[in-house]
Scaffold this motif. Structure first.
Motif, PDB file in Angstrom:
ATOM      1  N   ARG A  73      18.980  -6.194   0.804  1.00  0.00           N
ATOM      2  CA  ARG A  73      18.485  -7.005  -0.332  1.00  0.00           C
ATOM      3  C   ARG A  73      17.434  -8.007   0.132  1.00  0.00           C
ATOM      4  O   ARG A  73      17.755  -9.039   0.753  1.00  0.00           O
ATOM      5  CB  ARG A  73      19.637  -7.739  -0.995  1.00  0.00           C
ATOM      6  N   PHE A  83      11.922   6.221  -8.466  1.00  0.00           N
ATOM      7  CA  PHE A  83      12.038   4.771  -8.683  1.00  0.00           C
ATOM      8  C   PHE A  83      13.130   4.534  -9.721  1.00  0.00           C
ATOM      9  O   PHE A  83      13.151   5.232 -10.753  1.00  0.00           O
ATOM     10  CB  PHE A  83      10.702   4.210  -9.184  1.00  0.00           C
ATOM     11  N   ALA A  94      20.090   4.764  -6.616  1.00  0.00           N
ATOM     12  CA  ALA A  94      18.919   4.137  -7.248  1.00  0.00           C
ATOM     13  C   ALA A  94      17.799   4.015  -6.221  1.00  0.00           C
ATOM     14  O   ALA A  94      18.057   3.801  -5.034  1.00  0.00           O
ATOM     15  CB  ALA A  94      19.288   2.749  -7.769  1.00  0.00           C
ATOM     16  N   HIS A  95      16.553   4.197  -6.691  1.00  0.00           N
ATOM     17  CA  HIS A  95      15.366   3.994  -5.869  1.00  0.00           C
ATOM     18  C   HIS A  95      15.236   4.986  -4.715  1.00  0.00           C
ATOM     19  O   HIS A  95      14.526   4.721  -3.733  1.00  0.00           O
ATOM     20  CB  HIS A  95      15.326   2.571  -5.320  1.00  0.00           C
ATOM     21  N   ARG A  99      15.371   4.480   1.781  1.00  0.00           N
ATOM     22  CA  ARG A  99      15.588   3.079   2.208  1.00  0.00           C
ATOM     23  C   ARG A  99      16.956   2.878   2.853  1.00  0.00           C
ATOM     24  O   ARG A  99      17.253   1.796   3.346  1.00  0.00           O
ATOM     25  CB  ARG A  99      15.418   2.117   1.029  1.00  0.00           C
ATOM     26  N   HIS A 159       8.831  -2.239  -2.672  1.00  0.00           N
ATOM     27  CA  HIS A 159       9.570  -3.151  -3.558  1.00  0.00           C
ATOM     28  C   HIS A 159       9.646  -4.572  -2.956  1.00  0.00           C
ATOM     29  O   HIS A 159      10.727  -5.058  -2.644  1.00  0.00           O
ATOM     30  CB  HIS A 159      10.975  -2.561  -3.733  1.00  0.00           C
ATOM     31  N   TYR A 161       9.935  -8.358  -2.036  1.00  0.00           N
ATOM     32  CA  TYR A 161      10.565  -9.605  -2.474  1.00  0.00           C
ATOM     33  C   TYR A 161       9.796 -10.780  -1.854  1.00  0.00           C
ATOM     34  O   TYR A 161       9.694 -10.871  -0.627  1.00  0.00           O
ATOM     35  CB  TYR A 161      12.011  -9.691  -1.984  1.00  0.00           C
ATOM     36  N   ASP A 203      11.681  -7.697 -16.052  1.00  0.00           N
ATOM     37  CA  ASP A 203      11.673  -6.419 -15.332  1.00  0.00           C
ATOM     38  C   ASP A 203      10.619  -5.550 -16.011  1.00  0.00           C
ATOM     39  O   ASP A 203      10.866  -4.968 -17.061  1.00  0.00           O
ATOM     40  CB  ASP A 203      13.056  -5.759 -15.425  1.00  0.00           C
ATOM     41  N   VAL A 235       5.209  -3.420 -10.379  1.00  0.00           N
ATOM     42  CA  VAL A 235       6.485  -3.805 -10.987  1.00  0.00           C
ATOM     43  C   VAL A 235       6.721  -5.291 -10.717  1.00  0.00           C
ATOM     44  O   VAL A 235       6.529  -5.747  -9.588  1.00  0.00           O
ATOM     45  CB  VAL A 235       7.644  -2.974 -10.399  1.00  0.00           C
ATOM     46  N   TRP A 237       9.604  -8.321 -11.141  1.00  0.00           N
ATOM     47  CA  TRP A 237      11.039  -8.464 -11.411  1.00  0.00           C
ATOM     48  C   TRP A 237      11.559  -9.819 -10.960  1.00  0.00           C
ATOM     49  O   TRP A 237      11.227 -10.278  -9.857  1.00  0.00           O
ATOM     50  CB  TRP A 237      11.824  -7.357 -10.687  1.00  0.00           C
ATOM     51  N   LYS A 243      22.086 -11.305 -14.291  1.00  0.00           N
ATOM     52  CA  LYS A 243      21.987 -10.166 -13.356  1.00  0.00           C
ATOM     53  C   LYS A 243      22.254 -10.634 -11.934  1.00  0.00           C
ATOM     54  O   LYS A 243      22.910  -9.920 -11.160  1.00  0.00           O
ATOM     55  CB  LYS A 243      20.616  -9.488 -13.446  1.00  0.00           C
ATOM     56  N   GLU A 262       5.811  -5.480  -6.953  1.00  0.00           N
ATOM     57  CA  GLU A 262       5.964  -4.207  -6.236  1.00  0.00           C
ATOM     58  C   GLU A 262       4.739  -3.315  -6.422  1.00  0.00           C
ATOM     59  O   GLU A 262       4.349  -3.016  -7.550  1.00  0.00           O
ATOM     60  CB  GLU A 262       7.216  -3.506  -6.740  1.00  0.00           C
TER      61      GLU A 262
HETATM   62  O1  TA6 Z   1      12.167  -3.189  -9.385  1.00  0.00           O
HETATM   63  C1  TA6 Z   1      13.038  -3.757 -10.323  1.00  0.00           C
HETATM   64  C2  TA6 Z   1      14.336  -2.958 -10.309  1.00  0.00           C
HETATM   65  O2  TA6 Z   1      14.116  -1.628 -10.704  1.00  0.00           O
HETATM   66  C3  TA6 Z   1      15.340  -3.695 -11.197  1.00  0.00           C
HETATM   67  O3  TA6 Z   1      15.634  -2.944 -12.366  1.00  0.00           O
HETATM   68  C4  TA6 Z   1      16.554  -3.867 -10.295  1.00  0.00           C
HETATM   69  O4  TA6 Z   1      17.440  -2.781 -10.419  1.00  0.00           O
HETATM   70  C5  TA6 Z   1      15.880  -3.936  -8.925  1.00  0.00           C
HETATM   71  O5  TA6 Z   1      14.884  -2.921  -8.985  1.00  0.00           O
HETATM   72  C6  TA6 Z   1      16.798  -3.830  -7.737  1.00  0.00           C
HETATM   73  O6  TA6 Z   1      17.301  -2.534  -7.628  1.00  0.00           O
HETATM   74  P1  TA6 Z   1      18.371  -2.265  -6.430  1.00  0.00           P
HETATM   75  O7  TA6 Z   1      18.737  -0.820  -6.545  1.00  0.00           O
HETATM   76  O8  TA6 Z   1      17.701  -2.597  -5.144  1.00  0.00           O
HETATM   77  O9  TA6 Z   1      19.507  -3.226  -6.716  1.00  0.00           O
END
Ligand code: TA6
Length: 293
Positions: A73, A83, A94-95, A99, A159, A161, A203, A235, A237, A243, A262
């Motif tokens: 994170r 994505f 997810a994603h 990674r 992505h 941060y 988002d 992107v 966020w 959340k 992103e």
């Molecule tokens: O890039 C934004 C996003 O798609 C949000 O919807 C949120 O889910 C974030 O990515 C983090 O995703 P993750 O799978 O790393 O918790």
């Protein structure tokens, strides 16, 4: 493993490989220009701080989990070959898949007093490489090669941060003339003509390439500039309050000190890579203004 990595790829005290307390292999950079670090897990860039800055440029959660098979994170997770949720397999991570696996080191060198690192991964049907240059700026390029005899469609997002002094005071410039899809509602919005400010969970997938995005961070008395390359999606966020509370690897109040901008190519700007061909995406990150220590 560390001994072999350092024998082959270390650069004196400017780049060395260490064992992170979690046991993950971490590359540590310390040069006259910047400090930084990355993990082989996910080719995950975790830290970048030019010597001119008193605050890191990248945000890392204090609750982050450092474990093979899980995303870290913060920093710059690589989202590929999809994505967000997988559109056809709800059980898929997810994603994407890259990674959470360990990449290998392909090259390291000192170039103009900056440290260049290239990491690689074969993730069928693709071969990936990530080249990072740690200097006064952070330059990242991801190269994707389609190793099959048929075209492949994929998505990619770097992505990133970013560390903020106070998200409530921050604003994002450069996307005001671009339409966006609100990921929370699914609605497409026309360009707003105004800077983005964070007052709630945000988002958004901005559609169309832009030359640069600036994150104004008055609480740190600085601006961070992102200059995308070959990216048709951006992107933005911030998870905000509810959340943040739902994410176990993210502090309840950490939304106040971060945002994601992103550099991506995601639907409807998926990549279609012809058989045997390659595509690349990247960006340069820089900061100006002195942040107070
Ligand atoms: O890039 C934004 C996003 O798609 C949000 O919807 C949120 O889910 C974030 O990515 C983090 O995703 P993750 O799978 O790393 O918790």
């Amino acid at each position: 493993m560390l001994q072999e990595l350092n024998q082959r790829f270390a650069i004196g005290e400017q780049l060395k490989f260490v064992s992170h307390p979690s046991g993950l292999v971490q590359g540590k950079i310390d040069t006259p220009k910047c400090s930084g670090s990355f993990f082989l897990l996910g080719a995950h860039i975790a830290e970048f701080q030019p010597k001119s800055q008193h605050q890191p440029i990248l945000f890392m959660s204090k609750e982050a989990v450092y474990e093979v098979g899980k995303p870290i994170r913060g920093g710059i997770p690589i989202c590929f070959p999809w994505f967000g949720p997988n559109k056809s397999d709800s059980s898929a991570p997810a994603h994407g898949t890259v990674r959470t696996v360990v990449w290998d080191v392909q090259e390291t060198k000192l170039t103009d007093s900056s440290v260049l690192v290239t990491l690689g991964l074969r993730s069928a049907p693709y071969r990936l490489s990530l080249t990072v240059v740690f200097g006064e700026t952070l330059d990242v390029t991801m190269l994707v090669r389609n190793e099959t005899a048929t075209e492949q469609t994929c998505e990619v997002a770097l992505h990133t941060y970013f560390q903020l002094g106070d998200a409530r005071q921050a604003s994002i410039i450069g996307l005001e003339r671009t339409e966006f899809r609100d990921q929370l509602t699914g609605l497409i919005h026309p360009p707003t003509g105004a800077a983005i400010q964070f007052t709630e969970e945000t988002d958004r997938v901005y559609r169309g390439g832009v030359p640069s995005v600036t994150i104004k961070d008055p609480a740190n008395s600085r601006s961070i500039h992102v200059r995308p390359r070959n990216s048709q999606s951006t992107v933005v966020w911030n998870p905000w309050i509810a959340k943040s509370q739902r994410m176990s690897d993210f502090g309840d109040d950490e939304f106040e000190r971060m945002c994601c901008v992103e550099t991506a190519n995601v639907a409807p700007h998926n990549w279609v890579i012809d058989a045997g061909n390659s595509q690349s995406i990247g960006f340069e990150i820089s900061a100006n203004g002195e942040s107070q220590s």
